[in-house]
Design a protein around this motif. Structure first.
Motif, mmCIF file in Angstrom:
data_model
loop_
_atom_site.group_PDB
_atom_site.id
_atom_site.type_symbol
_atom_site.label_atom_id
_atom_site.label_comp_id
_atom_site.label_asym_id
_atom_site.label_seq_id
_atom_site.Cartn_x
_atom_site.Cartn_y
_atom_site.Cartn_z
ATOM 1 N N PHE A 147 36.133 64.587 53.545
ATOM 2 C CA PHE A 147 36.574 65.981 53.474
ATOM 3 C C PHE A 147 35.452 66.924 53.900
ATOM 4 O O PHE A 147 35.694 67.903 54.625
ATOM 5 N N ALA A 148 34.232 66.630 53.485
ATOM 6 C CA ALA A 148 33.096 67.483 53.841
ATOM 7 C C ALA A 148 32.910 67.559 55.349
ATOM 8 O O ALA A 148 32.569 68.623 55.887
ATOM 9 N N PHE A 208 28.893 70.416 49.927
ATOM 10 C CA PHE A 208 27.527 70.726 50.346
ATOM 11 C C PHE A 208 26.568 69.568 50.054
ATOM 12 O O PHE A 208 25.729 69.222 50.895
ATOM 13 N N ARG A 209 26.691 68.968 48.887
ATOM 14 C CA ARG A 209 25.801 67.839 48.579
ATOM 15 C C ARG A 209 26.036 66.680 49.537
ATOM 16 O O ARG A 209 25.089 65.983 49.918
ATOM 17 N N SER A 210 27.270 66.480 49.934
ATOM 18 C CA SER A 210 27.587 65.370 50.840
ATOM 19 C C SER A 210 26.888 65.525 52.187
ATOM 20 O O SER A 210 26.605 64.530 52.856
ATOM 21 N N VAL A 211 26.628 66.763 52.603
ATOM 22 C CA VAL A 211 26.008 66.983 53.913
ATOM 23 C C VAL A 211 24.521 67.308 53.793
ATOM 24 O O VAL A 211 23.894 67.766 54.748
ATOM 25 N N GLY A 212 23.957 67.065 52.594
ATOM 26 C CA GLY A 212 22.520 67.203 52.424
ATOM 27 C C GLY A 212 22.034 68.551 51.965
ATOM 28 O O GLY A 212 20.816 68.817 51.988
ATOM 29 N N LEU A 213 22.930 69.430 51.522
ATOM 30 C CA LEU A 213 22.541 70.755 51.042
ATOM 31 C C LEU A 213 22.703 70.816 49.524
ATOM 32 O O LEU A 213 23.813 70.620 49.011
ATOM 33 N N PRO A 214 21.632 71.072 48.782
ATOM 34 C CA PRO A 214 21.754 71.183 47.328
ATOM 35 C C PRO A 214 22.734 72.285 46.946
ATOM 36 O O PRO A 214 22.781 73.341 47.584
ATOM 37 N N VAL A 245 25.065 77.481 47.156
ATOM 38 C CA VAL A 245 24.410 76.502 48.033
ATOM 39 C C VAL A 245 23.028 77.018 48.408
ATOM 40 O O VAL A 245 22.828 78.212 48.648
ATOM 41 N N LEU A 246 22.065 76.110 48.445
ATOM 42 C CA LEU A 246 20.686 76.442 48.796
ATOM 43 C C LEU A 246 20.528 76.451 50.313
ATOM 44 O O LEU A 246 20.969 75.515 51.003
ATOM 45 N N VAL A 247 19.875 77.501 50.833
ATOM 46 C CA VAL A 247 19.674 77.629 52.278
ATOM 47 C C VAL A 247 18.184 77.775 52.565
ATOM 48 O O VAL A 247 17.392 78.074 51.662
ATOM 49 N N PRO A 248 17.752 77.534 53.794
ATOM 50 C CA PRO A 248 16.338 77.675 54.135
ATOM 51 C C PRO A 248 15.790 79.045 53.735
ATOM 52 O O PRO A 248 16.472 80.067 53.867
#
Length: 308
Positions: A147-148, A208-214, A245-248
């Motif tokens: 789904f992600a 978001f976690r599935s694609v590597g974003l905390p 979601v955490l971003v740069p």
């Protein structure tokens, strides 16, 4: 690009929040042990002006500490026999959310953002690790991963992906009370396509976690309005949940897939964690012979006039 944030709701707001939880039992409760997560936290968008918690009957022990996520957590212990337990929280907060610059977020793709976070000096490595892993209510199995990939594939611009998670969950899942429980898994939600704010927040976090974003699960409240021509009833509001979601750069973007927009100054934050179990408003253990009990919850979110 323009995003789903209500810019007319970014002006500073002051709110009073009242949250009353009442348990009634048919027989005596001889001992009660509870954990409450009710005190709102200070954030970049929120200032706490007043806060009280009143408990009846008066607890023998009532302690406050700050948990690993920075939330205020209360422990209560009641040894006196009782048939009613009432916990009343009252807070006054000032809220002012910033505008989210989605165009700036689009300078990264999803994959680039995920790759940048481990070496970003503004990112806490422990927080990143805790909020990237699977948790009890946020499954990262094949159903969630598939789904992600429909919303946040690796080369999709980051801002676009955040908007897609917000809008597509809102569009494709029905808000249906009673369709899920506090134990519903994400694969079950994906199969039924129906749930409530808790479920949609868990799903966004899982994407978001599935694609590597905390990502974190956020609990709190949102200001609501009664239907046109009707008066808002006392106690008619409710707790709410959304995702962040955490971003740069170390910023967190708060998004609400239940209502199809990014958070604004109508959102009052209480706590955040890996999932609902980290931030449950009130939970515990009781000792009783009571064959049944009843629970009532009343919430009021009241906007106050500017007193500055």
């Amino acid at each position: 690009m323009s995003g789903p944030q209500a810019l007319n709701h970014l002006d500073p707001r002051r709110y009073e929040v009242r949250h009353v939880t009442a348990y009634t039992y048919e027989d005596d409760v001889t001992a009660s042990f509870g954990r409450a997560c009710l005190r709102p936290r200070e954030t970049h968008s929120q200032r706490v002006l007043e806060h009280t918690i009143d408990i009846t009957p008066e607890p023998d022990v009532f302690d406050e500490h700050v948990d690993i996520f920075g939330n205020y957590s209360h422990y209560l212990e009641i040894g006196a026999a009782h048939r009613e337990l009432t916990v009343t929280k009252r807070s006054v907060v000032e809220v002012a959310y910033p505008e989210v610059d989605l165009a700036a977020l689009n300078q990264w793709t999803v994959a680039e953002a995920a790759a940048a976070l481990p070496t970003d000096p503004a990112v806490d490595p422990l927080e990143r690790a805790m909020l990237l892993m699977e948790s009890e209510l946020v499954d990262l199995g094949p159903e969630v991963d598939a789904f992600a990939q429909t919303l946040a594939w690796p080369d999709r611009p980051l801002g676009d992906a955040i908007v897609a998670v917000t809008r597509d969950i809102y569009r494709d899942f029905a808000y249906t009370k009673g369709a899920t429980t506090t134990k519903t898994t994400l694969p079950e939600l994906l199969a039924t396509r129906a749930g409530v704010c808790q479920d949609f927040a868990h799903l966004a976090v899982g994407v978001f976690r599935s694609v590597g974003l905390p990502a974190r699960y956020v609990s709190g409240y949102i200001e609501t309005a009664p239907p046109p021509g009707q008066v808002k009833l006392a106690g008619s509001d409710a707790t709410h949940a959304w995702a962040a979601v955490l971003v740069p750069g170390g910023s967190w973007i708060d998004l609400d897939p239940t209502n199809d927009h990014l958070a604004d100054s109508r959102y009052i934050m209480t706590a955040w964690g890996r999932d609902f179990r980290d931030v449950s408003p009130l939970k515990g253990v009781i000792f009783t012979e009571s064959p049944s009990s009843s629970l009532s919850v009343g919430v009021d979110v009241i906007r106050l006039e500017d007193e500055s």
